[in-house]
Each structure stands twice: as C-alpha cells, then as structure tokens.
Design a protein around this motif. Structure first.
Motif, short mmCIF file in Angstrom:
data_model
loop_
_atom_site.label_atom_id
_atom_site.label_comp_id
_atom_site.label_asym_id
_atom_site.label_seq_id
_atom_site.Cartn_x
_atom_site.Cartn_y
_atom_site.Cartn_z
N SER A 127 0.94 -1.13 0.22
CA SER A 127 -0.30 -0.35 -0.12
C SER A 127 0.93 1.50 -0.25
O SER A 127 2.25 1.24 0.51
CB SER A 127 -1.28 0.46 1.35
OG SER A 127 -0.66 -0.01 2.35
N PHE A 187 -5.42 -9.56 0.71
CA PHE A 187 -6.26 -8.25 0.32
C PHE A 187 -7.46 -7.91 -0.77
O PHE A 187 -7.97 -7.05 0.08
CB PHE A 187 -4.89 -8.08 -1.45
CG PHE A 187 -3.70 -7.40 -1.01
CD1 PHE A 187 -3.64 -7.11 0.41
CD2 PHE A 187 -2.65 -7.77 -1.51
CE1 PHE A 187 -1.77 -7.08 0.34
CE2 PHE A 187 -1.45 -7.92 -1.37
CZ PHE A 187 -0.92 -7.45 -0.12
N TYR A 198 -9.70 -6.72 4.55
CA TYR A 198 -8.49 -5.36 4.74
C TYR A 198 -8.97 -4.18 3.59
O TYR A 198 -8.25 -3.48 4.45
CB TYR A 198 -7.24 -6.65 4.29
CG TYR A 198 -5.66 -6.21 4.17
CD1 TYR A 198 -4.76 -6.29 4.60
CD2 TYR A 198 -6.09 -5.85 2.62
CE1 TYR A 198 -4.13 -5.81 4.78
CE2 TYR A 198 -4.23 -4.75 2.67
CZ TYR A 198 -3.71 -5.23 3.44
OH TYR A 198 -2.81 -4.74 3.76
N ASN A 254 -7.72 -0.60 5.24
CA ASN A 254 -7.27 0.31 4.31
C ASN A 254 -8.16 1.66 4.52
O ASN A 254 -7.03 3.02 4.57
CB ASN A 254 -6.49 -0.34 2.86
CG ASN A 254 -5.79 -0.08 2.18
OD1 ASN A 254 -4.88 -1.01 3.07
ND2 ASN A 254 -5.95 -1.50 1.58
N PRO A 283 -4.52 0.96 -1.59
CA PRO A 283 -3.74 -0.22 -2.15
C PRO A 283 -2.07 0.66 -2.67
O PRO A 283 -3.39 0.72 -4.33
CB PRO A 283 -5.06 -0.56 -3.23
CG PRO A 283 -6.18 0.04 -1.95
CD PRO A 283 -5.88 1.12 -1.26
N GLU A 292 -1.15 -3.29 -4.51
CA GLU A 292 -0.90 -4.37 -4.61
C GLU A 292 -0.39 -4.99 -6.18
O GLU A 292 -0.93 -5.72 -6.87
CB GLU A 292 -1.95 -4.83 -4.38
CG GLU A 292 -2.42 -4.60 -2.71
CD GLU A 292 -3.88 -4.93 -2.80
OE1 GLU A 292 -4.51 -5.23 -3.68
OE2 GLU A 292 -4.73 -4.38 -1.39
#
Length: 335
Positions: free
Chosen positions: A138, A287, A292, A296, A303, A305
């Motif tokens: 992130s 994720f 999750y 965030n 994010p 990712e």
C-alpha cells in the motif's frame, strides 16, 4: 459495527497491537511447531514478521494486518516483532542474513531504499537487490501538521514566524524528513530536525507541543486532525488527498515538494519459488477480504498491490528523483 475510522483503528490496536510480539493465529487454534521445523509442505511452523518501527505507527499496523491475514490463509501463527531503529535498517540487515526458507518476512518501507541511502555511506546502504519482493502492499501519503497552540495554518505562517522551527520526523532518512527538509529549504525557513524512531513517538511529541511541527503519514495523524488536536499545514502528494480534501498540497502553496511512502512484503534473497508463490497467494487473498479493504480505508491507505518488478521500478525512479532534488538545493539529510 462502528463506521468511523477512529473506533475501528482502536479495535485493531486492541486486538493485534497491545503486545509487541503478539501471536496472530488462524481460526481453530494455535500451531506451536517451531519455525522451519519438519520436512513437510511449507509452511510447517510459525512465520515471523519483523517491523522496523515502534508499535502503533503505520508500518506496525500494516504489518500486523497483513500478518493476520496470511496466518489465517496458511493456517499457522504469525508473531509480529517490533525492532525499531535506523528507519528499518536494523530489521533489513537481520532479514538479509536470515535463512531463505519463508519463515522470516518483513513489510519494508520504500524510504529505506530511496532516501536512507542518501544519508549513509554506500557500504551502509540497504539495497533492494538483496531481498526477494513478494508483492507491493500500500501507499501512505505524508502530511505536515502542528499543535493548535502554534497558531500556524500554512507554510507561509511558519515563514512569517521569524524563528527557527523545530520539526519532528519519523527518523533520519525517511520521507517525513525529506519532505520537511525540502519544504523549509524552498520556503527559506530556518529549521532544525528532531528525528524519532517511527510515527508513534513523533506524533506523541507533536501532541505534547515538544516540537513546532511534524511530518508523518496521514493515517498516523488523521484522527487527531479530525478531533481538532492537530492542524494540518500541507500534504506532499501531487494532488489533494481524498482523506483530507480541504488540505492544500505543498505544490498548491507554491513549493514543489512531492514525497510519498509505500510498502512491500519481502523475504530473504533466494527464497524458493514455491514458497514465494504460496506467500503471494495468501497475500492476494488477504487483500481481497472486506476486512483488509476496510483496514486500508480506516487508516487512510491507498492499495499498491503490484508485482515485484513494479515495486523495484518505482524504487529506482524515486531514488533518482530524490537525489536530484537534494543536489539541486544542496541539502544533506545526514547533517
């Protein structure tokens, strides 16, 4: 279920942040097999996550949330150990020397590879080539804030103060230090850095009015900003941050300063491909969970990712940009 960012973050801290080396387990019980034990399929024991910062800061919270998810997906325990110091360099050196078997991991900060090398000798600098990147995690933007007692509401207010500004950062060689140093230099403000080992002590010092201003990740400051305990002066992103839409960027205020932080999951160099594949799969499943995603949002994280190569490309580009900026203004972060 609470809908505010403040309450869920307190819940997270209560569940996974009270004990520094807390063991996060999967549903169904604690697995006590020693790390790396046995010849069975990976993982056959606990996976240790090391954090190169104090408990309570963004690095700590992100590491704990990811460790909890991976532990659940893989059916093992994931103890999280805080070892603050040198912007994560202590943890990096330890990870670099660890056995590459997938039982020791760390969520590392971009600043350790893009900024810290500008403050130390080449032999002391940590290089991303010495690790295996599993996945990007992130992005965390920076905000400069002050205690309401200072009376500052903008960068110009500090310039008009006619005094040396004492500013707190999350450590030497961090994005917080870089963003602050560039801002004060370009604004012509006399300032002195006061580095701390991580976001939590930096925030505490600002709330206690021990420094005039501090730069930190938005997730570390936003609760106190919304509560009126801190006054935001600038964010250091290219555009305004959705989490703080009313706060002007440094660029909007006439200062070309853009610095960001991002994090990625790493393992020792040479970790087997099948082990990395399992860790990546567990991270992706984490994720994708609503829990999750909510984490965030509650912690003002964007994010990132992305693939290991995308992480490496970003690190190389940022390292070059930051060095050019420091050379342009004659700034030494080490001094």
């Amino acid at each position: 279920m609470p809908t505010s960012r403040t309450a869920p973050r307190r819940i997270l801290m209560g569940v996974v942040g009270v004990v520094t080396a807390m063991t996060l387990t999967a549903c169904g019980g604690v697995k006590t097999t020693s790390s790396g034990g046995g010849d069975g399929d990976y993982p056959s024991g606990n996976i240790e996550f090391s954090v190169g910062a104090s408990a309570g800061g963004s690095s700590d919270l992100i590491s704990r949330a990811l460790a909890q998810g991976i532990a659940k997906e893989l059916g093992v325990s994931a103890p999280v150990i805080n070892k603050p110091g040198a912007n994560g360099a202590l943890v990096a050196k330890e990870l670099q020397a660890a056995k590459p078997d997938g039982y020791k991991l760390a969520v590392q900060n971009a600043s350790l590879f893009t900024i810290t090398p500008l403050t130390v000798s080449p032999s002391e600098a940590v290089k991303i080539e010495d690790f295996d990147v599993i996945t990007g995690v992130s992005r965390d933007d920076y905000v400069m804030a002050t205690n309401p007692k200072s009376g500052f509401t903008s960068i110009d207010d500090m310039k008009k103060a006619g005094k040396t500004i004492r500013y707190g950062t999350t450590g030497v060689g961090t994005g917080a230090q870089l963003a602050s140093a560039l801002t004060f230099k370009t604004a012509g403000i006399d300032a002195t850095a006061v580095p701390f080992d991580g976001g939590a002590p930096n925030l505490t010092a600002l709330l206690g009015n021990q420094v005039d201003v501090s730069t930190m990740q938005i997730g570390e400051a936003i609760e106190n900003i919304k509560a009126g305990k801190l006054v935001p002066l600038a964010v250091f992103s290219k555009e305004r941050i959705p989490y703080l839409p009313d706060v002007k960027t440094a660029i909007e205020q006439g200062f070309d300063v853009q610095v960001t932080q991002y994090r990625f999951l790493t393992a020792p160099k040479g970790t087997p491909e099948n082990v990395k594949a399992k860790l990546l799969e567990a991270a992706k499943k984490t994720f994708a969970t609503e829990e999750y995603k909510k984490f965030n949002e509650q912690n003002s994280l964007t994010p990132m990712e992305v693939s290991p190569q995308e992480v490496i490309d970003s690190l190389q580009k940022d390292a070059s940009t930051y060095k050019a900026k420091l050379d342009e203004f004659g700034i030494s972060l080490a001094g």
